[in-house]
Design a protein around this motif. Sequence first.
Motif, PDB file in Angstrom:
ATOM      1  N   GLY A 350       0.794  -1.221   0.000  1.00  0.00           N
ATOM      2  CA  GLY A 350       0.000   0.000   0.000  1.00  0.00           C
ATOM      3  C   GLY A 350       0.821   1.264   0.000  1.00  0.00           C
ATOM      4  O   GLY A 350       0.557   2.200  -0.761  1.00  0.00           O
ATOM      5  N   ASP A 351       1.856   1.332   0.849  1.00  0.00           N
ATOM      6  CA  ASP A 351       2.677   2.540   0.932  1.00  0.00           C
ATOM      7  C   ASP A 351       3.479   2.760  -0.344  1.00  0.00           C
ATOM      8  O   ASP A 351       3.633   3.892  -0.805  1.00  0.00           O
ATOM      9  CB  ASP A 351       3.624   2.456   2.135  1.00  0.00           C
ATOM     10  CG  ASP A 351       2.889   2.647   3.454  1.00  0.00           C
ATOM     11  OD1 ASP A 351       1.774   3.202   3.435  1.00  0.00           O
ATOM     12  OD2 ASP A 351       3.435   2.245   4.501  1.00  0.00           O
ATOM     13  N   SER A 352       4.014   1.685  -0.907  1.00  0.00           N
ATOM     14  CA  SER A 352       4.789   1.810  -2.143  1.00  0.00           C
ATOM     15  C   SER A 352       3.905   2.270  -3.287  1.00  0.00           C
ATOM     16  O   SER A 352       4.301   3.111  -4.099  1.00  0.00           O
ATOM     17  CB  SER A 352       5.440   0.467  -2.507  1.00  0.00           C
ATOM     18  OG  SER A 352       6.166  -0.056  -1.433  1.00  0.00           O
ATOM     19  N   VAL A 353       2.701   1.714  -3.364  1.00  0.00           N
ATOM     20  CA  VAL A 353       1.755   2.109  -4.411  1.00  0.00           C
ATOM     21  C   VAL A 353       1.401   3.585  -4.253  1.00  0.00           C
ATOM     22  O   VAL A 353       1.393   4.346  -5.223  1.00  0.00           O
ATOM     23  CB  VAL A 353       0.486   1.236  -4.347  1.00  0.00           C
ATOM     24  CG1 VAL A 353      -0.573   1.767  -5.305  1.00  0.00           C
ATOM     25  CG2 VAL A 353       0.822  -0.216  -4.653  1.00  0.00           C
ATOM     26  N   CYS A 354       1.132   3.994  -3.021  1.00  0.00           N
ATOM     27  CA  CYS A 354       0.825   5.394  -2.747  1.00  0.00           C
ATOM     28  C   CYS A 354       1.994   6.286  -3.146  1.00  0.00           C
ATOM     29  O   CYS A 354       1.805   7.366  -3.707  1.00  0.00           O
ATOM     30  CB  CYS A 354       0.499   5.560  -1.266  1.00  0.00           C
ATOM     31  SG  CYS A 354      -0.020   7.228  -0.802  1.00  0.00           S
ATOM     32  N   ALA A 355       3.209   5.824  -2.888  1.00  0.00           N
ATOM     33  CA  ALA A 355       4.397   6.618  -3.195  1.00  0.00           C
ATOM     34  C   ALA A 355       4.560   6.837  -4.696  1.00  0.00           C
ATOM     35  O   ALA A 355       4.833   7.961  -5.139  1.00  0.00           O
ATOM     36  CB  ALA A 355       5.637   5.934  -2.624  1.00  0.00           C
ATOM     37  N   VAL A 356       4.397   5.787  -5.502  1.00  0.00           N
ATOM     38  CA  VAL A 356       4.577   5.970  -6.950  1.00  0.00           C
ATOM     39  C   VAL A 356       3.468   6.840  -7.527  1.00  0.00           C
ATOM     40  O   VAL A 356       3.687   7.575  -8.492  1.00  0.00           O
ATOM     41  CB  VAL A 356       4.671   4.622  -7.697  1.00  0.00           C
ATOM     42  CG1 VAL A 356       5.897   3.842  -7.250  1.00  0.00           C
ATOM     43  CG2 VAL A 356       3.411   3.787  -7.557  1.00  0.00           C
ATOM     44  N   LYS A 357       2.285   6.785  -6.906  1.00  0.00           N
ATOM     45  CA  LYS A 357       1.205   7.658  -7.373  1.00  0.00           C
ATOM     46  C   LYS A 357       1.488   9.107  -7.004  1.00  0.00           C
ATOM     47  O   LYS A 357       1.305  10.017  -7.820  1.00  0.00           O
ATOM     48  CB  LYS A 357      -0.133   7.202  -6.779  1.00  0.00           C
ATOM     49  CG  LYS A 357      -0.653   5.907  -7.389  1.00  0.00           C
ATOM     50  CD  LYS A 357      -2.008   5.523  -6.816  1.00  0.00           C
ATOM     51  CE  LYS A 357      -2.554   4.277  -7.491  1.00  0.00           C
ATOM     52  NZ  LYS A 357      -3.861   3.873  -6.954  1.00  0.00           N
ATOM     53  N   LYS A 358       1.936   9.333  -5.756  1.00  0.00           N
ATOM     54  CA  LYS A 358       2.254  10.698  -5.332  1.00  0.00           C
ATOM     55  C   LYS A 358       3.413  11.275  -6.133  1.00  0.00           C
ATOM     56  O   LYS A 358       3.480  12.476  -6.382  1.00  0.00           O
ATOM     57  CB  LYS A 358       2.583  10.723  -3.838  1.00  0.00           C
ATOM     58  CG  LYS A 358       1.365  10.661  -2.933  1.00  0.00           C
ATOM     59  CD  LYS A 358       1.761  10.925  -1.480  1.00  0.00           C
ATOM     60  CE  LYS A 358       0.540  11.029  -0.581  1.00  0.00           C
ATOM     61  NZ  LYS A 358       0.902  11.341   0.822  1.00  0.00           N
ATOM     62  N   ALA A 359       4.339  10.404  -6.527  1.00  0.00           N
ATOM     63  CA  ALA A 359       5.481  10.851  -7.324  1.00  0.00           C
ATOM     64  C   ALA A 359       5.080  11.099  -8.775  1.00  0.00           C
ATOM     65  O   ALA A 359       5.864  11.643  -9.554  1.00  0.00           O
ATOM     66  CB  ALA A 359       6.600   9.813  -7.261  1.00  0.00           C
ATOM     67  N   GLY A 360       3.873  10.706  -9.148  1.00  0.00           N
ATOM     68  CA  GLY A 360       3.370  10.954 -10.494  1.00  0.00           C
ATOM     69  C   GLY A 360       3.924  10.026 -11.550  1.00  0.00           C
ATOM     70  O   GLY A 360       3.931  10.363 -12.742  1.00  0.00           O
ATOM     71  N   VAL A 361       4.402   8.836 -11.146  1.00  0.00           N
ATOM     72  CA  VAL A 361       5.041   7.937 -12.109  1.00  0.00           C
ATOM     73  C   VAL A 361       4.325   6.595 -12.231  1.00  0.00           C
ATOM     74  O   VAL A 361       4.849   5.662 -12.833  1.00  0.00           O
ATOM     75  CB  VAL A 361       6.524   7.698 -11.737  1.00  0.00           C
ATOM     76  CG1 VAL A 361       7.302   9.004 -11.782  1.00  0.00           C
ATOM     77  CG2 VAL A 361       6.656   7.037 -10.360  1.00  0.00           C
ATOM     78  N   SER A 362       3.129   6.498 -11.695  1.00  0.00           N
ATOM     79  CA  SER A 362       2.453   5.191 -11.697  1.00  0.00           C
ATOM     80  C   SER A 362       2.221   4.654 -13.108  1.00  0.00           C
ATOM     81  O   SER A 362       2.240   3.439 -13.323  1.00  0.00           O
ATOM     82  CB  SER A 362       1.133   5.272 -10.928  1.00  0.00           C
ATOM     83  OG  SER A 362       0.287   6.260 -11.472  1.00  0.00           O
ATOM     84  N   ASP A 363       2.018   5.534 -14.074  1.00  0.00           N
ATOM     85  CA  ASP A 363       1.787   5.086 -15.448  1.00  0.00           C
ATOM     86  C   ASP A 363       3.041   4.476 -16.079  1.00  0.00           C
ATOM     87  O   ASP A 363       2.941   3.789 -17.112  1.00  0.00           O
ATOM     88  CB  ASP A 363       1.302   6.251 -16.324  1.00  0.00           C
ATOM     89  CG  ASP A 363      -0.116   6.683 -15.974  1.00  0.00           C
ATOM     90  OD1 ASP A 363      -0.817   5.903 -15.298  1.00  0.00           O
ATOM     91  OD2 ASP A 363      -0.515   7.789 -16.365  1.00  0.00           O
TER      92      ASP A 363
END
Length: 392
Positions: A350-363
Amino acid sequence: MLEGVKFIDEMNLQSKKVFIRVDFNVPVKNGVIQDATRIDEAMETISYAKNEGARVILASHMGRPKGRFNPELSLKPVAEYITGRYFHTYFAEDCTGGDVKKQVNDLKDGEVLLLENLRFHPEEKANEPDFAAKLCEFCDVYINDAFGSSHRAHASVDGLPRKCNEKAAGFLMKRELEYFDMLLNKSERPFYAILGGAKVSEKIGVIESLMDKVDKILIGGAMAYTFLNALGAKTGKSLVENELFDTVKKIIKKADDKNMKIVLPVDHICSTEFNGKPEYVAEKDIPDDLMGLDIGNKTVELYKKELSDAKIVMWNGPMGVFESNDFCKGTFDIAEYLATLDAVSVVGGGDSVCAVKKAGVSDSIDHISTGGGASLELLEKGTLAGIEALKT
């Protein structure tokens, strides 16, 4: 892992009651869903069943109601969200009983009904056979699309599918299993793992399992301080699990024997207290009055260099207290670098997923797992209760 598991597109669903175990454990505040990612991810499976003419029954848990009705943990807002964004979804005020049975029996082909929170009944977590049997009355075909819940041997995940002859995994589950099967069994090399988070104790099994599969493990977060302290470094007031020193030393020795590299921080962002003013410590040792709360720039650059030739990278756990603006840079820098690598990237937790989303790189991440605990257990044990129940 995949052997013996069928998938939803192999099943005949027309006019059948299709019970889909989904993971709609989403944050809700004042009746409004704050993050609908898990619902949106399940739509491929639900829409497929609907379009195939199934009579779709959706079931999920939400939160920890401790076996009692709690209006704040009702799934009704989820039914409203699906109706508003996708298609009409009926809602049942319970998940068993005569009224629910009537709603299920009244469904027409292509219609969808969401049951109330399974965990309002203590029998769900207890995996009571009688409760599983009641759910089975709504089930001609069972589909598990709840990867994030599949490490729990609960009635809807374990007991119910074992009572069903026709059962399969949904598309979300299929994607998860295919990626983790690749990680565990068909990995290209070099294969590196990044592990973070608070406690070594929560990831010992994962570390020991990964040591047989990866070429390198980069460690960050508070768990790094237990490793550093066990090796003789000063860690100040940082979170350290002293009782795990012997275990950590055995892990390090095993890594040395296998010629597998464990990489630890060489500098830190610290503070005198958890929410205090950040202070940079340019070396491995942390002064007695400070606690480590993020990796420093030298560690970021070191980790980038260590990851540069990767073919596959698996990341679970942040590098620091990324919820704070003062201690998030290390996590975000690693997330941004991971997105640029010419490597298959898999992020779980959960935290890692949240981090990549907050960093704007999830795509730019190849696969973002929907299950933190499930992904860790799958890495450690190679299977999950929900997977095994689909095979019997």
